[in-house]
Motif scaffolding. Structure first.
Motif, mmCIF file in Angstrom:
data_model
loop_
_atom_site.group_PDB
_atom_site.id
_atom_site.type_symbol
_atom_site.label_atom_id
_atom_site.label_comp_id
_atom_site.label_asym_id
_atom_site.label_seq_id
_atom_site.Cartn_x
_atom_site.Cartn_y
_atom_site.Cartn_z
ATOM 1 N N SER A 115 -1.473 -7.541 14.197
ATOM 2 C CA SER A 115 -2.428 -6.605 13.407
ATOM 3 C C SER A 115 -1.702 -6.670 11.916
ATOM 4 O O SER A 115 -0.969 -7.326 11.711
ATOM 5 C CB SER A 115 -2.210 -5.211 13.805
ATOM 6 N N GLN A 116 -2.842 -6.257 11.048
ATOM 7 C CA GLN A 116 -2.562 -6.218 9.685
ATOM 8 C C GLN A 116 -2.922 -4.823 8.968
ATOM 9 O O GLN A 116 -3.877 -4.140 9.432
ATOM 10 C CB GLN A 116 -3.099 -7.445 8.910
ATOM 11 N N THR A 117 -2.114 -4.843 7.773
ATOM 12 C CA THR A 117 -2.675 -3.438 6.925
ATOM 13 C C THR A 117 -2.287 -3.792 5.742
ATOM 14 O O THR A 117 -1.654 -4.561 5.177
ATOM 15 C CB THR A 117 -1.599 -2.317 7.355
ATOM 16 N N THR A 118 -3.252 -3.280 4.838
ATOM 17 C CA THR A 118 -3.176 -3.602 3.187
ATOM 18 C C THR A 118 -2.389 -2.442 2.713
ATOM 19 O O THR A 118 -2.687 -1.150 2.861
ATOM 20 C CB THR A 118 -4.657 -3.558 2.806
ATOM 21 N N VAL A 119 -1.710 -2.984 1.612
ATOM 22 C CA VAL A 119 -0.808 -2.018 0.763
ATOM 23 C C VAL A 119 -1.500 -2.108 -0.817
ATOM 24 O O VAL A 119 -1.507 -3.296 -1.260
ATOM 25 C CB VAL A 119 0.543 -2.422 0.817
ATOM 26 N N SER A 120 -2.126 -1.146 -1.204
ATOM 27 C CA SER A 120 -2.899 -1.169 -2.426
ATOM 28 C C SER A 120 -1.466 -1.204 -3.496
ATOM 29 O O SER A 120 -0.451 -0.710 -3.221
ATOM 30 C CB SER A 120 -3.737 -0.016 -2.666
ATOM 31 N N SER A 121 -1.911 -1.776 -4.598
ATOM 32 C CA SER A 121 -1.057 -1.849 -5.782
ATOM 33 C C SER A 121 -0.777 -0.174 -6.115
ATOM 34 O O SER A 121 0.319 -0.272 -6.544
ATOM 35 C CB SER A 121 -1.633 -2.485 -7.110
ATOM 36 N N ALA A 122 -1.603 0.648 -6.135
ATOM 37 C CA ALA A 122 -1.419 1.911 -6.338
ATOM 38 C C ALA A 122 -0.243 2.860 -5.703
ATOM 39 O O ALA A 122 0.223 3.453 -6.078
ATOM 40 C CB ALA A 122 -2.615 2.748 -6.209
ATOM 41 N N SER A 123 -0.303 2.328 -4.490
ATOM 42 C CA SER A 123 0.729 2.863 -3.427
ATOM 43 C C SER A 123 2.183 2.116 -3.384
ATOM 44 O O SER A 123 2.895 2.539 -2.936
ATOM 45 C CB SER A 123 0.322 2.859 -1.971
ATOM 46 N N ALA A 124 2.228 0.839 -4.257
ATOM 47 C CA ALA A 124 3.529 0.074 -4.236
ATOM 48 C C ALA A 124 4.266 0.407 -5.456
ATOM 49 O O ALA A 124 3.710 0.629 -6.473
ATOM 50 C CB ALA A 124 3.018 -1.380 -4.303
ATOM 51 N N THR A 125 5.578 0.428 -5.397
ATOM 52 C CA THR A 125 6.499 0.689 -6.448
ATOM 53 C C THR A 125 7.321 -0.700 -6.544
ATOM 54 O O THR A 125 7.923 -0.968 -5.835
ATOM 55 C CB THR A 125 7.400 1.892 -6.347
ATOM 56 N N GLY A 126 7.215 -1.206 -7.837
ATOM 57 C CA GLY A 126 7.951 -2.467 -8.220
ATOM 58 C C GLY A 126 7.334 -3.642 -7.862
ATOM 59 O O GLY A 126 8.102 -4.681 -7.981
ATOM 60 N N PHE A 127 5.950 -3.849 -7.107
ATOM 61 C CA PHE A 127 5.416 -5.002 -7.160
ATOM 62 C C PHE A 127 3.931 -4.202 -7.022
ATOM 63 O O PHE A 127 3.606 -3.503 -7.143
ATOM 64 C CB PHE A 127 5.914 -5.402 -5.667
ATOM 65 N N GLY A 128 3.206 -5.632 -6.501
ATOM 66 C CA GLY A 128 1.771 -5.523 -6.709
ATOM 67 C C GLY A 128 0.745 -5.036 -5.551
ATOM 68 O O GLY A 128 -0.164 -5.449 -5.565
ATOM 69 N N GLY A 129 1.541 -4.894 -4.262
ATOM 70 C CA GLY A 129 0.772 -4.459 -3.138
ATOM 71 C C GLY A 129 0.938 -5.770 -2.482
ATOM 72 O O GLY A 129 1.311 -6.791 -2.864
ATOM 73 N N GLY A 130 0.052 -5.747 -1.298
ATOM 74 C CA GLY A 130 0.069 -6.907 -0.378
ATOM 75 C C GLY A 130 -0.583 -6.535 0.618
ATOM 76 O O GLY A 130 -1.224 -5.561 1.026
ATOM 77 N N THR A 131 -0.315 -7.587 1.757
ATOM 78 C CA THR A 131 -0.629 -7.319 3.084
ATOM 79 C C THR A 131 0.217 -7.698 4.158
ATOM 80 O O THR A 131 0.986 -8.579 4.018
ATOM 81 C CB THR A 131 -1.772 -8.337 3.418
ATOM 82 N N ILE A 132 0.509 -6.496 5.263
ATOM 83 C CA ILE A 132 1.642 -6.571 5.980
ATOM 84 C C ILE A 132 0.957 -7.129 7.392
ATOM 85 O O ILE A 132 0.037 -6.416 7.864
ATOM 86 C CB ILE A 132 2.278 -5.217 6.127
ATOM 87 N N TYR A 133 1.473 -8.236 7.883
ATOM 88 C CA TYR A 133 1.025 -8.566 9.298
ATOM 89 C C TYR A 133 2.179 -8.418 10.265
ATOM 90 O O TYR A 133 3.318 -8.589 9.860
ATOM 91 C CB TYR A 133 0.935 -10.156 9.220
ATOM 92 N N TYR A 134 2.085 -7.822 11.330
ATOM 93 C CA TYR A 134 3.216 -7.485 12.475
ATOM 94 C C TYR A 134 2.532 -7.452 13.902
ATOM 95 O O TYR A 134 1.510 -7.472 14.193
ATOM 96 C CB TYR A 134 3.345 -5.985 12.048
ATOM 97 N N PRO A 135 3.550 -7.847 14.590
ATOM 98 C CA PRO A 135 3.025 -7.926 16.088
ATOM 99 C C PRO A 135 2.480 -6.580 16.633
ATOM 100 O O PRO A 135 3.086 -5.339 16.289
ATOM 101 C CB PRO A 135 4.224 -8.162 16.740
ATOM 102 N N THR A 136 1.518 -6.815 17.258
ATOM 103 C CA THR A 136 0.876 -5.354 17.769
ATOM 104 C C THR A 136 1.535 -4.455 18.778
ATOM 105 O O THR A 136 1.784 -3.356 18.628
ATOM 106 C CB THR A 136 -0.557 -5.658 18.401
ATOM 107 N N SER A 137 2.112 -5.317 19.715
ATOM 108 C CA SER A 137 2.929 -4.666 20.722
ATOM 109 C C SER A 137 4.409 -4.228 20.157
ATOM 110 O O SER A 137 4.935 -4.710 19.468
ATOM 111 C CB SER A 137 3.216 -5.661 21.843
ATOM 112 N N THR A 138 4.824 -2.840 20.788
ATOM 113 C CA THR A 138 6.147 -2.452 20.402
ATOM 114 C C THR A 138 6.980 -2.688 21.537
ATOM 115 O O THR A 138 8.157 -2.178 21.589
ATOM 116 C CB THR A 138 6.047 -1.003 20.028
ATOM 117 N N ALA A 139 6.609 -3.441 22.656
ATOM 118 C CA ALA A 139 7.209 -3.421 23.949
ATOM 119 C C ALA A 139 8.601 -4.155 23.672
ATOM 120 O O ALA A 139 9.833 -3.723 24.418
ATOM 121 C CB ALA A 139 6.361 -4.151 24.946
ATOM 122 N N ASP A 140 8.654 -5.194 22.830
ATOM 123 C CA ASP A 140 10.303 -5.731 22.491
ATOM 124 C C ASP A 140 10.987 -5.152 21.646
ATOM 125 O O ASP A 140 11.921 -5.675 21.218
ATOM 126 C CB ASP A 140 9.692 -7.248 22.235
#
Length: 304
Positions: free
Chosen positions: A68-93
């Motif tokens: 899955s992925q989620t976007t981080v806007s530059s407005a909500s980022a401190t010290g960098f310009g935002g970006g995109t977080i990619y992560y395993p969808t499952s939390t089972a592990d």
């Protein structure tokens, strides 16, 4: 014929049998280096994620985890310009190690975006970032990579999925220089993978983070003779380090999907962020020159 069953054990006998079983368990555990009790028999390494690796598996465009992925806007980022977080969808592990990735000079996160889902599907949280400006120098990009890791572990919506003790950095060109700068500043980082890195600083003797440098034999922007090679040679001899030179490749090789980069970057991150020795087979013996590799130098990973 009549069957006979044994009478139930008395409480005293049952207690004795259980004690004997625990003693035997302890003896087995003692034979496993670094092991402790029953936990050692369950898993030598609690950070292993995903199935046993194969060449086909680590060269594949996607690993075993849905992403899955989620976007981080530059407005909500401190010290960098935002970006995109990619992560395993499952939390089972359980939790995962995390990697922040910086683009190069004049570039945006899209130039390193292919690394996000590719590495996340193998069991990492990956943050491809935008920098404050596309003209930021490597030292600034290093600080921004660290700010992005702090955001990931402290403020992001996926922070509970991350093991904040197992973090790494990557980057292309000046972002690669930034990953070296970040590792110099924060020695607790577990891995650094600079990709056709550019930096005016040629001496990285202070680094304590296992580092895989990726250069390209056709790079005219950050020629390996004046960048990746001296960077590698300046690293401490006692450090887990490697230098991979891509064959028939240019400075921009890391900006599009590249199986060789993915294969060895993944193996490096798995070995040093996840302490997953299953991946040592791809790093030792040292890979040989061939169709996509012009040269490979390094040492076999030290056992801890």
């Amino acid at each position: 014929m009549r069957q006979h069953s044994s009478p139930p054990a008395s409480p005293r006998t049952a207690k004795g049998l259980w004690a004997a079983a625990l003693t035997t368990l302890g003896l087995f555990a003692a034979l496993i280096p670094g092991a402790s009790g029953a936990q050692a028999l369950v898993a030598d390494n609690p950070y292993e994620r995903g199935p046993a690796p194969t060449v086909a598996g680590i060269e594949a465009a996607r690993g075993s985890y849905a992403v899955s992925q989620t976007t981080v806007s530059s407005a909500s980022a401190t010290g960098f310009g935002g970006g995109t977080i990619y992560y395993p969808t499952s939390t089972a592990d359980g939790t995962f190690g995390a990697v922040a990735v910086s683009p190069g000079f004049t570039a945006t996160q899209s130039s390193v975006g292919w690394l996000g889902p590719r590495l996340a599907s193998q069991g990492f949280v990956v943050f491809t970032i935008d920098t404050n400006t596309t003209l930021d120098a490597p030292d600034s990009r290093g600080r921004q990579l660290l700010a992005a890791l702090d955001y990931l572990t402290q403020s992001s919506s996926v922070r509970t999925r991350i093991d904040s003790a197992r973090l790494g950095v990557m980057g292309h060109s000046m972002g690669g220089g930034g990953s070296l700068e970040a590792a110099k500043s924060r020695t607790s980082l577990k891995a650094a993978v600079p990709l056709t890195a550019w930096d005016l600083n040629k001496n990285w003797a202070q680094l304590r983070t296992p580092t895989l440098l990726v250069g390209a034999d056709g790079d005219t922007v950050a020629p390996v003779a004046s960048h990746s090679e001296p960077f590698y040679e300046s690293l401490p001899g006692s450090l887990d380090k490697a230098y991979l030179e891509l064959k028939g490749a240019s400075h921009s090789a890391p900006t599009t999907a590249n199986t060789t980069i993915a294969k060895y970057s993944l193996s490096w991150l798995k070995r040093f962020i996840d302490s997953d020795t299953r991946y040592e087979q791809f790093l030792c013996p040292l890979p040989q020159a061939g169709a996509t590799i012009a040269e490979y130098r390094g040492n076999c990973p030290h056992t801890s």
